[in-house]
Design a protein around this motif. Sequence first.
Motif, PDB file in Angstrom:
ATOM      1  N   ALA A  73       0.832  -1.213   0.000  1.00 39.50           N
ATOM      2  CA  ALA A  73       0.000   0.000   0.000  1.00 39.50           C
ATOM      3  C   ALA A  73       0.860   1.254   0.000  1.00 39.50           C
ATOM      4  CB  ALA A  73      -0.929  -0.011   1.212  1.00 39.50           C
ATOM      5  N   GLU A  74       1.952   1.220   0.729  1.00 37.32           N
ATOM      6  CA  GLU A  74       2.849   2.379   0.738  1.00 37.32           C
ATOM      7  C   GLU A  74       3.512   2.559  -0.625  1.00 37.32           C
ATOM      8  OE1 GLU A  74       5.543   1.812   3.986  1.00 37.32           O
ATOM      9  OE2 GLU A  74       4.134   2.607   5.477  1.00 37.32           O
ATOM     10  N   SER A  75       3.845   1.465  -1.285  1.00 43.38           N
ATOM     11  CA  SER A  75       4.516   1.559  -2.586  1.00 43.38           C
ATOM     12  C   SER A  75       3.615   2.165  -3.645  1.00 43.38           C
ATOM     13  CB  SER A  75       4.995   0.174  -3.038  1.00 43.38           C
ATOM     14  OG  SER A  75       3.907  -0.644  -3.436  1.00 43.38           O
ATOM     15  N   THR A  76       2.296   2.002  -3.485  1.00 44.35           N
ATOM     16  CA  THR A  76       1.344   2.568  -4.437  1.00 44.35           C
ATOM     17  C   THR A  76       0.799   3.914  -3.966  1.00 44.35           C
ATOM     18  OG1 THR A  76      -0.495   1.349  -3.419  1.00 44.35           O
ATOM     19  CG2 THR A  76       0.662   0.282  -5.243  1.00 44.35           C
ATOM     20  N   ARG A  77       1.345   4.409  -2.849  1.00 46.47           N
ATOM     21  CA  ARG A  77       0.920   5.689  -2.274  1.00 46.47           C
ATOM     22  C   ARG A  77      -0.575   5.715  -1.990  1.00 46.47           C
ATOM     23  NH1 ARG A  77       4.514  10.076  -5.828  1.00 46.47           N
ATOM     24  NH2 ARG A  77       6.543   9.162  -5.329  1.00 46.47           N
ATOM     25  N   SER A  78      -1.074   4.589  -1.511  1.00 47.11           N
ATOM     26  CA  SER A  78      -2.490   4.479  -1.198  1.00 47.11           C
ATOM     27  C   SER A  78      -2.809   5.195   0.109  1.00 47.11           C
ATOM     28  CB  SER A  78      -2.888   3.008  -1.082  1.00 47.11           C
ATOM     29  OG  SER A  78      -2.729   2.334  -2.312  1.00 47.11           O
ATOM     30  N   ASP A  79      -4.085   5.502   0.296  1.00 48.36           N
ATOM     31  CA  ASP A  79      -4.577   6.107   1.528  1.00 48.36           C
ATOM     32  C   ASP A  79      -4.785   4.976   2.535  1.00 48.36           C
ATOM     33  OD1 ASP A  79      -6.337   7.108   3.551  1.00 48.36           O
ATOM     34  OD2 ASP A  79      -6.902   8.757   2.223  1.00 48.36           O
ATOM     35  N   LEU A  80      -3.897   4.863   3.502  1.00 45.30           N
ATOM     36  CA  LEU A  80      -3.917   3.725   4.427  1.00 45.30           C
ATOM     37  C   LEU A  80      -5.186   3.692   5.271  1.00 45.30           C
ATOM     38  CD1 LEU A  80      -0.186   3.703   5.632  1.00 45.30           C
ATOM     39  CD2 LEU A  80      -1.206   2.556   3.660  1.00 45.30           C
ATOM     40  N   LYS A  81      -5.657   4.859   5.684  1.00 44.09           N
ATOM     41  CA  LYS A  81      -6.864   4.920   6.500  1.00 44.09           C
ATOM     42  C   LYS A  81      -8.077   4.459   5.704  1.00 44.09           C
ATOM     43  CE  LYS A  81      -9.525   8.089   9.433  1.00 44.09           C
ATOM     44  NZ  LYS A  81      -9.661   9.504   9.891  1.00 44.09           N
TER      45      LYS A  81
END
Length: 250
Positions: free
Chosen positions: A162-170
Amino acid sequence: MARFRHGNVEIDFLDEGAGEPVVLIHGFASNKEINWVHPGWVTALTRAGYRVIALDDRGHGRSTKLYEPSDYDTALMAEDVRALLDHLVIAKADLIGYSMGARIAAFTALKYPNRVRSVTLGGLGIRLVDGVGLSPAIADALLAPSRDDVTDPTGRTFRVFAESTRSDLKALAACIRGSRQTLSREEAASIRVPVLVAVGTKDDVAGSGPELAKLIPGAAVLDIPDRDHMLAVGDKVFKQGVLDFLKKRP
C-alpha cells in the motif's frame, strides 16, 4: 482517464478499445493500473476485439476516499459497477474481477443478471460463501505508526504494498473492515450467467475454486498453475483462459 459521480463518490475509470464491453474490477489495495494495465490485461483484451473499462474501486487509486467501514459494503461497491454501466449507457457487459473485485462482480451478477453477460471470478473460490480470505488484522497493520511496528507477515506485506502505491492507508483499513460480506450457498447457486472460477494452485487466500464452481450451475474452473494469490493475476494461463471463456460464452 475519465471520472463520473455516483452519489457522494467520484469513480475514476479508463475506457479503451471497441467491441463487446468488458469491465475489470481490481482487488483490495490495488488499482486499475496495477491490477489490469501493467500486467497486460487491457492490451490483451483490446487486441482480442473487446472494449475494456477498468475502474478504481472507491477508496482506491484516483477514486474518492471514504473512512467509514459501512461505506465499503460489497453491495455498495456493486452499485458503483452498475452506475458505471449506466453512465456509459452499456446495457450488458462481461465482468472480470480479482479477489475483492471478484466478490464485487459476484454481487453485481446476483442483483443485476440482466446487465451481466458473464463473470470471471479470479482469485476467489469457496471463500465467496465460506468466510473472507484476507484477515481483518490487515487493517491494524495499515494503521500502525510505521511498517516497522507490524509483526504479522501478511499485514506487513499489505502495508509495504500500500505504501509503494501511495495508497490512503486509513481508507484501505476502512475498506477491509467494511467489505467482508459473503453470499449464501443458495445465492451462489442462483447465479445464472456464465461463470469462470480462476484460482492459483498455490493460492491460500481464495479458497478452493472447484468447490465454489460446484455451487454455481454450469460454472467452469480454471486452475492457474504454481501461482499464489499475488502472482496469479498476471499469469498468461489466466489471460488465455479468460479469452477462451469469453469466446465460448453465449
